[in-house]
Design a protein around this motif. Structure first.
Motif, PDB file in Angstrom:
ATOM      1  N   ARG A 100     -76.758  63.667 -27.407  1.00 14.50           N
ATOM      2  CA  ARG A 100     -76.652  62.824 -27.491  1.00 14.50           C
ATOM      3  C   ARG A 100     -76.666  61.793 -26.230  1.00 14.50           C
ATOM      4  O   ARG A 100     -76.653  60.999 -26.123  1.00 14.50           O
ATOM      5  N   SER A 101     -77.221  62.598 -25.438  1.00 15.70           N
ATOM      6  CA  SER A 101     -77.260  61.465 -23.562  1.00 15.70           C
ATOM      7  C   SER A 101     -78.229  61.415 -23.969  1.00 15.70           C
ATOM      8  O   SER A 101     -79.331  62.463 -23.039  1.00 15.70           O
ATOM      9  N   VAL A 102     -79.061  60.456 -22.572  1.00 18.76           N
ATOM     10  CA  VAL A 102     -79.893  60.481 -21.872  1.00 18.76           C
ATOM     11  C   VAL A 102     -79.995  60.415 -20.497  1.00 18.76           C
ATOM     12  O   VAL A 102     -78.952  59.739 -19.562  1.00 18.76           O
ATOM     13  N   ILE A 103     -81.118  60.769 -20.157  1.00 17.56           N
ATOM     14  CA  ILE A 103     -80.991  61.027 -18.536  1.00 17.56           C
ATOM     15  C   ILE A 103     -82.320  60.207 -17.945  1.00 17.56           C
ATOM     16  O   ILE A 103     -82.960  60.027 -18.286  1.00 17.56           O
ATOM     17  N   PHE A 104     -81.553  59.123 -16.760  1.00 17.16           N
ATOM     18  CA  PHE A 104     -82.085  58.093 -16.439  1.00 17.16           C
ATOM     19  C   PHE A 104     -82.559  58.482 -15.168  1.00 17.16           C
ATOM     20  O   PHE A 104     -81.764  59.046 -13.854  1.00 17.16           O
ATOM     21  N   THR A 105     -83.982  58.181 -14.501  1.00 17.45           N
ATOM     22  CA  THR A 105     -84.514  58.358 -13.216  1.00 17.45           C
ATOM     23  C   THR A 105     -85.503  57.469 -12.873  1.00 17.45           C
ATOM     24  O   THR A 105     -85.790  56.742 -13.446  1.00 17.45           O
ATOM     25  N   LEU A 106     -85.284  57.456 -11.231  1.00 17.79           N
ATOM     26  CA  LEU A 106     -85.460  56.933 -10.948  1.00 17.79           C
ATOM     27  C   LEU A 106     -87.847  56.832 -10.961  1.00 17.79           C
ATOM     28  O   LEU A 106     -87.985  58.146 -11.007  1.00 17.79           O
ATOM     29  N   THR A 107     -88.421  55.586 -10.585  1.00 20.07           N
ATOM     30  CA  THR A 107     -89.918  56.144 -10.433  1.00 20.07           C
ATOM     31  C   THR A 107     -90.173  56.153  -9.196  1.00 20.07           C
ATOM     32  O   THR A 107     -89.201  54.983  -8.572  1.00 20.07           O
ATOM     33  N   ALA A 108     -91.780  56.078  -9.114  1.00 27.14           N
ATOM     34  CA  ALA A 108     -92.187  56.079  -8.044  1.00 27.14           C
ATOM     35  C   ALA A 108     -91.658  54.097  -6.871  1.00 27.14           C
ATOM     36  O   ALA A 108     -90.883  53.678  -6.348  1.00 27.14           O
ATOM     37  N   LYS A 109     -91.317  53.160  -8.297  1.00 27.54           N
ATOM     38  CA  LYS A 109     -91.465  51.970  -7.606  1.00 27.54           C
ATOM     39  C   LYS A 109     -89.992  52.147  -7.982  1.00 27.54           C
ATOM     40  O   LYS A 109     -89.771  50.930  -7.210  1.00 27.54           O
ATOM     41  N   GLY A 110     -89.391  52.755  -8.347  1.00 29.94           N
ATOM     42  CA  GLY A 110     -87.880  52.566  -8.483  1.00 29.94           C
ATOM     43  C   GLY A 110     -86.999  52.933  -6.798  1.00 29.94           C
ATOM     44  O   GLY A 110     -86.508  52.200  -5.935  1.00 29.94           O
ATOM     45  N   LYS A 111     -87.954  54.063  -6.811  1.00 31.81           N
ATOM     46  CA  LYS A 111     -87.631  54.826  -5.156  1.00 31.81           C
ATOM     47  C   LYS A 111     -88.073  53.678  -4.317  1.00 31.81           C
ATOM     48  O   LYS A 111     -86.874  53.427  -3.285  1.00 31.81           O
TER      49      LYS A 111
END
Length: 157
Positions: A100-111
């Motif tokens: 039921r849950s989603v994991i959000f991660t930073l992309t290279a652009k986000g980092k």
């Protein structure tokens, strides 16, 4: 006439009140940040994205934790997350431990954005440190942290 007198007696709150000072500082900070983001090539970035993107851990953060950390509702976060994904700052995947849950991660652009934002804020803090003097600046930060802690205790039990 008595009301006019009372109103006049509280005029200093209008000029130097806590809410007015904080509101003015916030507007100044947001203007500074938006100018800095634009200079660094992040022209479409909105300040509303900051609470979300700045609360994603290096290895990813699930949607519930992210909403709590960002202090926004899941509905409000959903809109921001979609915009951040569309702009290429973050990606998402289903949580393998909780479907039921989603994991959000930073992309290279986000980092890259976060590194630039943190460096920019460090520059601003150094500028303030020079303007106020190191001791005055550190005292101010400590007092503001004390106010935050006081308010947390008072407001959150």
């Amino acid at each position: 006439m008595a009301l006019d007198s009372k109103l006049k007696d509280t005029a200093y709150i209008h000029e130097c009140g806590w809410g007015k000072i904080l509101g003015h500082l916030r507007k100044q900070f947001e203007q500074w940040a938006m100018e800095r983001f634009a200079q660094k090539g992040y022209k479409g970035f909105k300040m509303a994205y900051m609470p979300v993107i700045m609360n994603i851990d290096m290895h990813g953060t699930n949607n519930n934790d992210l909403a709590n950390r960002a202090q926004v509702t899941k509905q409000a976060m959903s809109k921001v997350v979609k915009e951040l994904q569309k702009s290429g700052y973050i990606s998402s995947r289903q949580d393998s431990k909780d479907k039921r849950s989603v994991i959000f991660t930073l992309t290279a652009k986000g980092k890259d954005f976060i590194l630039g934002a943190r460096a920019s804020v460090a520059d601003l803090m150094n500028e303030y440190r020079k303007e106020l003097g190191k001791k005055n600046y550190e005292d101010l930060l400590n007092k503001l942290v004390s106010i935050i802690e006081y308010n947390d205790k008072k407001l959150n039990g």
